[in-house]
Structures are given as structure tokens and as C-alpha cells.
Design an enzyme around this catalytic site. Structure first.
Site, short mmCIF file in Angstrom:
data_model
loop_
_atom_site.label_atom_id
_atom_site.label_comp_id
_atom_site.label_asym_id
_atom_site.label_seq_id
_atom_site.Cartn_x
_atom_site.Cartn_y
_atom_site.Cartn_z
N ARG A 128 0.84 -1.29 -0.09
CA ARG A 128 -0.05 -0.02 0.12
C ARG A 128 0.88 1.22 -0.12
NH1 ARG A 128 -2.64 -3.31 3.16
NH2 ARG A 128 -4.75 -4.12 2.35
N LYS A 150 3.55 11.74 -11.19
CA LYS A 150 2.93 10.48 -12.24
C LYS A 150 3.60 9.21 -12.50
CE LYS A 150 0.07 13.32 -15.02
NZ LYS A 150 -0.40 13.37 -16.62
N GLU A 192 11.33 18.76 -24.80
CA GLU A 192 10.44 18.94 -23.43
C GLU A 192 11.08 20.46 -22.93
OE1 GLU A 192 7.82 17.41 -22.72
OE2 GLU A 192 8.12 15.11 -23.28
N LYS A 234 8.24 23.01 -14.14
CA LYS A 234 7.25 21.77 -13.95
C LYS A 234 6.78 21.91 -12.51
CE LYS A 234 5.81 17.29 -14.54
NZ LYS A 234 5.89 15.94 -15.24
N GLU A 244 -4.24 16.76 -11.98
CA GLU A 244 -4.79 17.11 -13.41
C GLU A 244 -6.32 17.40 -13.40
OE1 GLU A 244 -2.83 15.11 -16.18
OE2 GLU A 244 -3.54 15.73 -17.78
N ARG A 249 -2.46 21.68 -15.33
CA ARG A 249 -1.50 20.70 -15.68
C ARG A 249 -1.40 20.15 -17.22
NH1 ARG A 249 1.15 16.07 -11.63
NH2 ARG A 249 2.69 15.18 -13.01
N ASN A 253 1.01 19.21 -21.72
CA ASN A 253 0.62 18.47 -23.02
C ASN A 253 0.78 19.14 -24.45
OD1 ASN A 253 0.17 15.95 -21.51
ND2 ASN A 253 -1.95 16.70 -21.34
N HIS A 256 1.62 17.37 -27.52
CA HIS A 256 1.62 15.88 -27.31
C HIS A 256 0.62 15.35 -27.84
CE1 HIS A 256 4.96 16.74 -24.43
NE2 HIS A 256 5.03 15.44 -23.91
N HIS A 260 1.67 12.04 -29.48
CA HIS A 260 1.28 10.78 -29.26
C HIS A 260 0.83 10.02 -30.57
CE1 HIS A 260 0.72 11.88 -24.78
NE2 HIS A 260 1.78 11.70 -24.94
N HIS A 273 10.57 9.70 -27.75
CA HIS A 273 9.30 10.65 -27.51
C HIS A 273 9.59 12.28 -27.56
CE1 HIS A 273 5.98 12.06 -24.79
NE2 HIS A 273 6.88 12.85 -24.11
N1 LIG Z 1 5.81 10.30 -15.26
C1 LIG Z 1 5.77 11.42 -16.20
O1 LIG Z 1 5.21 12.50 -15.66
C2 LIG Z 1 6.30 11.15 -17.41
C3 LIG Z 1 6.63 12.45 -18.06
C4 LIG Z 1 7.31 12.11 -19.52
C5 LIG Z 1 7.58 10.96 -19.88
N2 LIG Z 1 7.36 9.73 -19.05
C6 LIG Z 1 7.54 8.51 -19.50
O2 LIG Z 1 8.78 8.32 -19.64
C7 LIG Z 1 9.48 7.49 -20.59
C8 LIG Z 1 10.33 8.11 -21.56
O3 LIG Z 1 11.48 8.40 -20.82
P1 LIG Z 1 13.03 8.50 -21.31
O4 LIG Z 1 13.04 9.19 -22.47
O5 LIG Z 1 13.97 8.64 -20.20
O6 LIG Z 1 12.97 7.03 -21.61
P2 LIG Z 1 14.07 5.60 -21.13
O7 LIG Z 1 13.57 5.36 -19.54
O8 LIG Z 1 13.71 4.51 -21.94
O9 LIG Z 1 15.42 5.84 -21.29
C9 LIG Z 1 15.91 6.14 -22.57
C10 LIG Z 1 17.15 5.18 -23.08
O10 LIG Z 1 18.17 5.68 -21.97
C11 LIG Z 1 18.91 4.83 -21.49
N3 LIG Z 1 19.68 5.63 -20.52
C12 LIG Z 1 18.83 6.12 -19.25
N4 LIG Z 1 19.86 6.69 -18.62
C13 LIG Z 1 21.03 6.71 -19.48
C14 LIG Z 1 22.13 7.03 -19.09
N5 LIG Z 1 22.69 8.17 -18.36
N6 LIG Z 1 23.27 6.71 -20.13
C15 LIG Z 1 23.02 6.00 -20.96
N7 LIG Z 1 21.73 5.51 -21.16
C16 LIG Z 1 20.87 5.83 -20.71
C17 LIG Z 1 17.85 3.80 -21.22
O11 LIG Z 1 18.42 2.76 -20.65
C18 LIG Z 1 16.95 3.73 -22.32
O12 LIG Z 1 17.52 2.84 -23.21
C19 LIG Z 1 8.08 7.10 -21.20
O13 LIG Z 1 7.54 5.78 -20.75
C20 LIG Z 1 7.05 8.09 -20.87
O14 LIG Z 1 5.88 7.59 -20.73
C21 LIG Z 1 6.71 10.13 -17.91
ZN LIG Z 2 6.42 14.56 -23.00
#
Ligand SMILES: NC(=O)c1ccc[n+]([C@@H]2O[C@H](COP(=O)([O-])OP(=O)(O)OC[C@H]3O[C@@H](n4cnc5c(N)ncnc54)[C@H](O)[C@@H]3O)[C@@H](O)[C@H]2O)c1
Ligand SMILES: [Zn+2]
Length: 371
Positions: A128, A150, A192, A234, A244, A249, A253, A256, A260, A273
Site C-alpha cells: 500500500r 505521475k 520538452e 514543472k 490534473e 497541468r 501536453n 503531445h 502521441h 518521445h
Molecule cells: N511520469 C511522467 O510525468 C512522465 C513524463 C514524461 C515521460 N514519461 C515517460 O518516460 C518514458 C520516457 O523516458 P526516457 O526518455 O527517459 O526513456 P527511457 O527511460 O527509456 O530512457 C531512454 C534510454 O536511455 C537509456 N539511459 C537512461 N539513462 C542513461 C544514461 N545516463 N546513460 C546511458 N543510457 C541511459 C535507457 O536505458 C533507455 O535505453 C516514457 O515511458 C514516458 O511515458 C513520464
Molecule cells: Zn512528454
């Protein structure tokens, strides 16, 4: 070790006083993680990371915890979006049970948005709710996903369909971890960053224009400034609209809804992304210009900034357009986007640099022509 701190304060609830946490930004600050977790009352920690960041970053977090007297195990998942799954969450829940984790154990998410969203969701749901920390190692995670609480995983039916709002105890954005990040991933995070300038901060947008060179070369002072300013913006949005509900918030987007759709059309994995968001902002700016909300000067400035940061404006900039479906298919995807309301199209659109509004009831014919 010097660092910048941003404090994120959330409203009091019926049962608890104000909640708040710090976002630390600096070089080498992972070394301080252990002390912070210790001061928070932890005696034990479990690090959840992806296998690409286990060395050197998760190990560095582990050493910092050990130096503070906190025993830590590392659980890793395969790198990539496919790890944000029910099966990986289940595997981690079982692993925590096997480790006999209790409420004095804290979860430490080390990695990009995938590790952060997954580890945060597992922390939110196991027993929990366990306290957790974010140690973001991608630019996307440092400026966006690690902040704001999130968390979630994907279903076949769509991204992020299962999740929870679960705030971290703190965020350690160590810019040194970005040294191992591939260029394409780094630039993707810059999309971003540009977004924050467009939606909230004209002065920051101008700063990005003036410092594109240093930013691309990852000059540490420039990186610290852009992570700090983005995290600050942010945090302010999340403070105003944690769950949201007010619509504020939703301004995050910007770019986005189109983004998306491009991501889904390309098949997850082809576009990063941030690249999809850059294409999406490019389309959104044209839509805003088309309906007379902004002038051609805005569009040109945004295009120029995205380009100077090495981001794509069109699918052709990424080499191949063969994946780009016809406009109607993209419109259908957007209609399914959970951010659209009852079939009519809703977009976050700019009125000037530094300001956007939510606009409902956009005529699909205009959007079809743009696509
Ligand atoms: N929670 C939120 O508010 C929120 C906001 C934006 C995006 N997201 C989510 O985040 C994800 C995208 O995040 P991301 O772009 O960080 O992707 P990711 O976590 O897949 O990282 C991208 C790649 O970089 C590698 N990597 C990470 N750190 C590294 C480092 N320091 N050195 C070398 N390689 C490294 C990872 O292994 C991966 O292959 C999506 O799932 C998206 O939905 C969430
Ligand atoms: Zn984004």
C-alpha cells in the site's frame, strides 16, 4: 558538492499537513543520496533501474547508500518502454516480497522515465505504498518525468493506462549521469525543455535561443541552468494542479496530442518521445497560426530553435516518411487519445511565446489539412 534546490510544495490533505520535497540539481550529487535517504528514516533500500544504467549509475547510488549505512539491493529490468508492463511490475512486486521488504525500506528509481514510472508505480502499490526517490539519468526524466508524481505502466490498449499519483520523497538530478547518455536521447529531452519555454517562459525561450551551442555541447553550466529552470516550471505547474483537475497541468501536453499520434503511428521505438513532441509542437504551432492565434513570426522562431537544438520538424528530417499514415488515420488515433474529450478535438495552443491555452472544439477539417 554544490547544487541547486527546488522545493515542490503540495496542498494539505484531510489527513495530513502540507507535503513537500526537494529536487536537487547538480554535478556529482548522487554521492549525497545516501545521507538524504538516511535522514528520511530509511534503514534499507531497493534500487530499481534498467540494465543500461546499472553500471555505473545504479552502482554509484548503491555505494552512496552503503556509505550512509543503508543496505541496498539492486533490481534491474530490461531497458526500453516494454518494461513498463504488468508482467514487469508483477515480477518486481514478487521480488520485493521475496526480499521481505517492509515499510522502513525505500525504493530508489535510477534511470530514465521508464525506470522512474515503473519503479514509482511499484513503490506506490507494494504494501500500500513505499516511500521512493527519483534519481533521473536521462534529460527527459530530469526535466519532466521524475517530477510531479505521475507513475504508471502500459497496457496493450494504450500507454500509461494503469498508474498512480505517488510523489517521491525527493529527486536527485545529477547532471554527471548524462555523460553516458547517447546524443539522440539527449536532444530528445531538449524538446520538452523547449516546450516549457513556449508554454510558460518567454525569457527562458530566449535564453535557449542564445545558448543553443553550449546546450548541444552539454556545457555543464548550461545543462544545470536548463534542468533547473525546467524543473522549476514543472514544479510550479504540479503545485497548482497535482492531480490534473483544473486544466493547468494539461498545458504540459503542448505538442503531445499530435506527438502521441505520431508516436503511435510510427510504432513505439521508431521515434523517441521528444522527437515526436518536436514534430507535435511544429504541427500545433501551424494549427495555431492557421486559426489566427499566433503569427508567422512565432512559427519561425519555434522552428528555428528546434532546429538549432538538432530536433526534427517533420518526419522527413528523420530520414523516412514511409511510416506516416494518411491524415484520417492520425485523426482517428487522436480521437482515441485519452486527453480528447468526447470526440471533439482539444489542443493546447499558444497565443504568444510563454503562453498557451486549452482550445476545444477545433474543426477536424483544419487539422486534416495540416496533417
Ligand atoms: N511520469 C511522467 O510525468 C512522465 C513524463 C514524461 C515521460 N514519461 C515517460 O518516460 C518514458 C520516457 O523516458 P526516457 O526518455 O527517459 O526513456 P527511457 O527511460 O527509456 O530512457 C531512454 C534510454 O536511455 C537509456 N539511459 C537512461 N539513462 C542513461 C544514461 N545516463 N546513460 C546511458 N543510457 C541511459 C535507457 O536505458 C533507455 O535505453 C516514457 O515511458 C514516458 O511515458 C513520464
Ligand atoms: Zn512528454
Amino acid at each position: 558538492m554544490s547544487h541547486r534546490t527546488i522545493r515542490l510544495r503540495l496542498g494539505a490533505t484531510a489527513t495530513a499537513g502540507e507535503r513537500s520535497y526537494s529536487i536537487l540539481i547538480g554535478s556529482g550529487i548522487i554521492a549525497e543520496l545516501g545521507n538524504a535517504v538516511r535522514q528520511d528514516g530509511a534503514v534499507r533500500a531497493v534500487i530499481i533501474c534498467d540494465d543500461r544504467v546499472r553500471e555505473p549509475h545504479a552502482s554509484a547510488a548503491c555505494r552512496s547508500l552503503a556509505a550512509a549505512g543503508i543496505g541496498a539491493e539492486i533490481l534491474s529490468v530490461a531497458a526500453g518502454e516494454s518494461s513498463k508492463s504488468v508482467s514487469e511490475a508483477g515480477r518486481l512486486w514478487n521480488a520485493l516480497a521475496t526480499l521481505a521488504v517492509d515499510r522502513r525500506t525505500q525504493i530508489i528509481a535510477v534511470g530514465g522515465g521508464v525506470a522512474g514510472d515503473l519503479a514509482g508505480f511499484v513503490a506506490a502499490t507494494f504494501a500500500r505504498g513505499l516511500p521512493f526517490w527519483q534519481v533521473p539519468t536521462t534529460l527527459v526524466a530530469q526535466v519532466d518525468s521524475a517530477i510531479g508524481g505521475k507513475t504508471g505502466i502500459n497496457l496493450d490498449a494504450g500507454k500509461n493506462l494503469v498508474g498512480a499519483f505517488w510523489q517521491p520523497r525527493g529527486v536527485f538530478a545529477d547532471i554527471d549521469t548524462l555523460a553516458t547518455l547517447p546524443d539522440r536521447e539527449y536532444r530528445s529531452g531538449l524538446a520538452e525543455v523547449v516546450k516549457y519555454g513556449v508554454i510558460l517562459d518567454a525569457e527562458f525561450f530566449a535564453w535557449l535561443e542564445q545558448h543553443a551551442g553550449e546546450i548541444l555541447l552539454r556545457d555543464p553550466a548550461a545543462v544545470i541552468h536548463l534542468v533547473e529552470r525546467s524543473a522549476f516550471l514543472k514544479a510550479r505547474v504540479v503545485e497548482e494542479d497535482e492531480h490534473e483537475q483544473t486544466g493547468l497541468r494539461a498545458i504540459l501536453n503542448y505538442g503531445h496530442t499530435f506527438g502521441h499520434a505520431y508516436e503511435a503511428a510510427a510504432g513505439y521505438g521508431r521515434l523517441l518521445h521528444g522527437e515526436a513532441v518536436a514534430l507535435g509542437m511544429t504541427t500545433a504551432a501551424r494549427l495555431a497560426a492557421d486559426i489566427g492565434r499566433i503569427d508567422a513570426g512565432f512559427v519561425a522562431r519555434q522552428d528555428a530553435l528546434l532546429r538549432s537544438l538538432g530536433l526534427p520538424l517533420t518526419a522527413a528530417d528523420l530520414g523516412t516518411t514511409e511510416w506516416m499514415p494518411p491524415a484520417d488515420a492520425l485523426l482517428a488515433i487522436m480521437g482515441r487519445d485519452k486527453k480528447s474529450i468526447g470526440g471533439s478535438l482539444r489542443f493546447v495552443l499558444p497565443t504568444r511565446i510563454g503562453h498557451v491555452e486549452l482550445v476545444d472544439g477545433i474543426d477536424p477539417a483544419i487539422v486534416r489539412r495540416l496533417l
